[in-house]
Motif scaffolding. Sequence first.
Motif, PDB file in Angstrom:
ATOM      1  N   LYS A 138       0.834  -1.207   0.000  1.00  0.00           N
ATOM      2  CA  LYS A 138       0.000   0.000   0.000  1.00  0.00           C
ATOM      3  C   LYS A 138       0.867   1.254   0.000  1.00  0.00           C
ATOM      4  O   LYS A 138       0.604   2.197  -0.750  1.00  0.00           O
ATOM      5  N   TYR A 139       1.896   1.269   0.827  1.00  0.00           N
ATOM      6  CA  TYR A 139       2.787   2.429   0.914  1.00  0.00           C
ATOM      7  C   TYR A 139       3.498   2.680  -0.413  1.00  0.00           C
ATOM      8  O   TYR A 139       3.473   3.801  -0.936  1.00  0.00           O
ATOM      9  N   PHE A 140       4.123   1.646  -0.969  1.00  0.00           N
ATOM     10  CA  PHE A 140       4.886   1.824  -2.198  1.00  0.00           C
ATOM     11  C   PHE A 140       3.986   2.085  -3.401  1.00  0.00           C
ATOM     12  O   PHE A 140       4.377   2.792  -4.332  1.00  0.00           O
ATOM     13  N   ASN A 141       2.775   1.562  -3.404  1.00  0.00           N
ATOM     14  CA  ASN A 141       1.853   1.867  -4.488  1.00  0.00           C
ATOM     15  C   ASN A 141       1.455   3.345  -4.442  1.00  0.00           C
ATOM     16  O   ASN A 141       1.376   4.001  -5.476  1.00  0.00           O
ATOM     17  N   GLU A 142       1.203   3.866  -3.241  1.00  0.00           N
ATOM     18  CA  GLU A 142       0.886   5.288  -3.086  1.00  0.00           C
ATOM     19  C   GLU A 142       2.020   6.162  -3.619  1.00  0.00           C
ATOM     20  O   GLU A 142       1.784   7.235  -4.170  1.00  0.00           O
ATOM     21  N   LYS A 143       3.249   5.709  -3.448  1.00  0.00           N
ATOM     22  CA  LYS A 143       4.429   6.470  -3.862  1.00  0.00           C
ATOM     23  C   LYS A 143       4.752   6.297  -5.345  1.00  0.00           C
ATOM     24  O   LYS A 143       5.641   6.964  -5.868  1.00  0.00           O
ATOM     25  N   GLY A 144       4.081   5.355  -6.017  1.00  0.00           N
ATOM     26  CA  GLY A 144       4.379   5.085  -7.422  1.00  0.00           C
ATOM     27  C   GLY A 144       5.677   4.315  -7.608  1.00  0.00           C
ATOM     28  O   GLY A 144       6.293   4.358  -8.670  1.00  0.00           O
ATOM     29  N   THR A 145       6.078   3.609  -6.587  1.00  0.00           N
ATOM     30  CA  THR A 145       7.317   2.833  -6.606  1.00  0.00           C
ATOM     31  C   THR A 145       7.087   1.468  -7.239  1.00  0.00           C
ATOM     32  O   THR A 145       6.060   0.836  -7.005  1.00  0.00           O
ATOM     33  N   HIS A 146       8.037   0.994  -8.031  1.00  0.00           N
ATOM     34  CA  HIS A 146       7.996  -0.372  -8.564  1.00  0.00           C
ATOM     35  C   HIS A 146       8.514  -1.308  -7.474  1.00  0.00           C
ATOM     36  O   HIS A 146       9.651  -1.171  -7.033  1.00  0.00           O
ATOM     37  N   LEU A 147       7.688  -2.233  -7.024  1.00  0.00           N
ATOM     38  CA  LEU A 147       8.075  -3.186  -5.984  1.00  0.00           C
ATOM     39  C   LEU A 147       8.551  -4.476  -6.630  1.00  0.00           C
ATOM     40  O   LEU A 147       7.831  -5.095  -7.417  1.00  0.00           O
ATOM     41  N   ILE A 148       9.766  -4.854  -6.315  1.00  0.00           N
ATOM     42  CA  ILE A 148      10.320  -6.141  -6.741  1.00  0.00           C
ATOM     43  C   ILE A 148      10.309  -7.027  -5.504  1.00  0.00           C
ATOM     44  O   ILE A 148      10.991  -6.743  -4.524  1.00  0.00           O
ATOM     45  N   HIS A 149       9.502  -8.060  -5.545  1.00  0.00           N
ATOM     46  CA  HIS A 149       9.317  -8.932  -4.379  1.00  0.00           C
ATOM     47  C   HIS A 149       9.932 -10.302  -4.643  1.00  0.00           C
ATOM     48  O   HIS A 149       9.652 -10.923  -5.672  1.00  0.00           O
ATOM     49  N   ILE A 150      10.754 -10.761  -3.721  1.00  0.00           N
ATOM     50  CA  ILE A 150      11.365 -12.085  -3.818  1.00  0.00           C
ATOM     51  C   ILE A 150      10.467 -13.070  -3.071  1.00  0.00           C
ATOM     52  O   ILE A 150      10.207 -12.896  -1.876  1.00  0.00           O
ATOM     53  N   SER A 151      10.009 -14.086  -3.764  1.00  0.00           N
ATOM     54  CA  SER A 151       9.108 -15.062  -3.156  1.00  0.00           C
ATOM     55  C   SER A 151       9.735 -16.451  -3.187  1.00  0.00           C
ATOM     56  O   SER A 151      10.954 -16.576  -3.168  1.00  0.00           O
ATOM     57  N   THR A 152       8.912 -17.472  -3.253  1.00  0.00           N
ATOM     58  CA  THR A 152       9.373 -18.848  -3.105  1.00  0.00           C
ATOM     59  C   THR A 152       8.608 -19.794  -4.019  1.00  0.00           C
ATOM     60  O   THR A 152       7.463 -19.530  -4.378  1.00  0.00           O
ATOM     61  N   ASP A 153       9.250 -20.905  -4.352  1.00  0.00           N
ATOM     62  CA  ASP A 153       8.573 -21.936  -5.123  1.00  0.00           C
ATOM     63  C   ASP A 153       7.621 -22.755  -4.252  1.00  0.00           C
ATOM     64  O   ASP A 153       6.854 -23.561  -4.765  1.00  0.00           O
ATOM     65  N   PHE A 154       7.630 -22.534  -2.938  1.00  0.00           N
ATOM     66  CA  PHE A 154       6.740 -23.281  -2.050  1.00  0.00           C
ATOM     67  C   PHE A 154       5.262 -23.027  -2.369  1.00  0.00           C
ATOM     68  O   PHE A 154       4.404 -23.777  -1.939  1.00  0.00           O
ATOM     69  N   VAL A 155       4.956 -21.941  -3.095  1.00  0.00           N
ATOM     70  CA  VAL A 155       3.568 -21.635  -3.418  1.00  0.00           C
ATOM     71  C   VAL A 155       3.039 -22.473  -4.581  1.00  0.00           C
ATOM     72  O   VAL A 155       1.890 -22.340  -4.973  1.00  0.00           O
ATOM     73  N   TYR A 156       3.883 -23.338  -5.144  1.00  0.00           N
ATOM     74  CA  TYR A 156       3.479 -24.201  -6.243  1.00  0.00           C
ATOM     75  C   TYR A 156       3.371 -25.630  -5.774  1.00  0.00           C
ATOM     76  O   TYR A 156       4.085 -26.077  -4.886  1.00  0.00           O
ATOM     77  N   GLN A 157       2.486 -26.355  -6.413  1.00  0.00           N
ATOM     78  CA  GLN A 157       2.233 -27.737  -6.045  1.00  0.00           C
ATOM     79  C   GLN A 157       3.054 -28.669  -6.922  1.00  0.00           C
ATOM     80  O   GLN A 157       3.164 -28.453  -8.108  1.00  0.00           O
ATOM     81  N   GLY A 158       3.607 -29.688  -6.314  1.00  0.00           N
ATOM     82  CA  GLY A 158       4.227 -30.747  -7.087  1.00  0.00           C
ATOM     83  C   GLY A 158       5.613 -30.442  -7.605  1.00  0.00           C
ATOM     84  O   GLY A 158       6.225 -29.450  -7.264  1.00  0.00           O
ATOM     85  N   ASN A 159       6.085 -31.352  -8.441  1.00  0.00           N
ATOM     86  CA  ASN A 159       7.423 -31.270  -9.035  1.00  0.00           C
ATOM     87  C   ASN A 159       7.306 -31.349 -10.554  1.00  0.00           C
ATOM     88  O   ASN A 159       7.753 -32.292 -11.182  1.00  0.00           O
ATOM     89  N   SER A 160       6.703 -30.343 -11.127  1.00  0.00           N
ATOM     90  CA  SER A 160       6.496 -30.322 -12.569  1.00  0.00           C
ATOM     91  C   SER A 160       7.837 -30.265 -13.304  1.00  0.00           C
ATOM     92  O   SER A 160       8.735 -29.539 -12.895  1.00  0.00           O
ATOM     93  N   PRO A 161       7.980 -30.995 -14.400  1.00  0.00           N
ATOM     94  CA  PRO A 161       9.202 -30.914 -15.193  1.00  0.00           C
ATOM     95  C   PRO A 161       9.250 -29.640 -16.038  1.00  0.00           C
ATOM     96  O   PRO A 161      10.258 -29.325 -16.626  1.00  0.00           O
ATOM     97  N   LYS A 162       8.146 -28.894 -16.092  1.00  0.00           N
ATOM     98  CA  LYS A 162       8.102 -27.650 -16.860  1.00  0.00           C
ATOM     99  C   LYS A 162       8.031 -26.461 -15.901  1.00  0.00           C
ATOM    100  O   LYS A 162       7.797 -26.615 -14.712  1.00  0.00           O
ATOM    101  N   SER A 163       8.233 -25.287 -16.437  1.00  0.00           N
ATOM    102  CA  SER A 163       8.121 -24.063 -15.643  1.00  0.00           C
ATOM    103  C   SER A 163       6.666 -23.830 -15.251  1.00  0.00           C
ATOM    104  O   SER A 163       5.747 -24.214 -15.969  1.00  0.00           O
ATOM    105  N   TYR A 164       6.483 -23.190 -14.119  1.00  0.00           N
ATOM    106  CA  TYR A 164       5.146 -22.834 -13.670  1.00  0.00           C
ATOM    107  C   TYR A 164       4.776 -21.449 -14.175  1.00  0.00           C
ATOM    108  O   TYR A 164       5.639 -20.609 -14.403  1.00  0.00           O
TER     109      TYR A 164
END
Length: 161
Positions: free
Chosen positions: A85-111
Amino acid sequence: LYDYIENNNIDLDVTYYGRQQIDLMYIESVDDVRNFLGDASYDFVINCAAYTDTWQAEKDYEEQESIFNTPNWKINSVALKWLSKYFNEKGTHLIHISTDFVYQGNSPKSYWEHEASSTCNMTAYAEAKYDGEWYVREIMDNYTIFSIVNSWSHNFFSLFI
């Protein structure tokens, strides 16, 4: 990241905030973010902060019987809501580092972004990270989400813009 930029003479004006400057455990409103960051403006922000102790996240969830009162949830979800909310108000581009834990399984292809799922029997850690990503996507006008993991068995990289 800060050391890399400084040590390689990359021409960027960088401001670094560590836990001593902004403790995400205590961000419960956009005003809390303002109190920590003041009225500073940035072209972009890289959010490398996260609660990453996945085993402790599960233990805390089991002991408290509520994911919402854990450091994992407060840092990976709630704080990200208010930072977005803060950075959107400022017009800032947010680069967020996340995780593969949000995906299910072990797909041989990219998600793809739409394949992240809150219904894939996630761990407490993954639920909080997924919820944080949701806030970024819903709140921010200008964002990038990276989901990265490197291990001996596989490499994973995804980018959502």
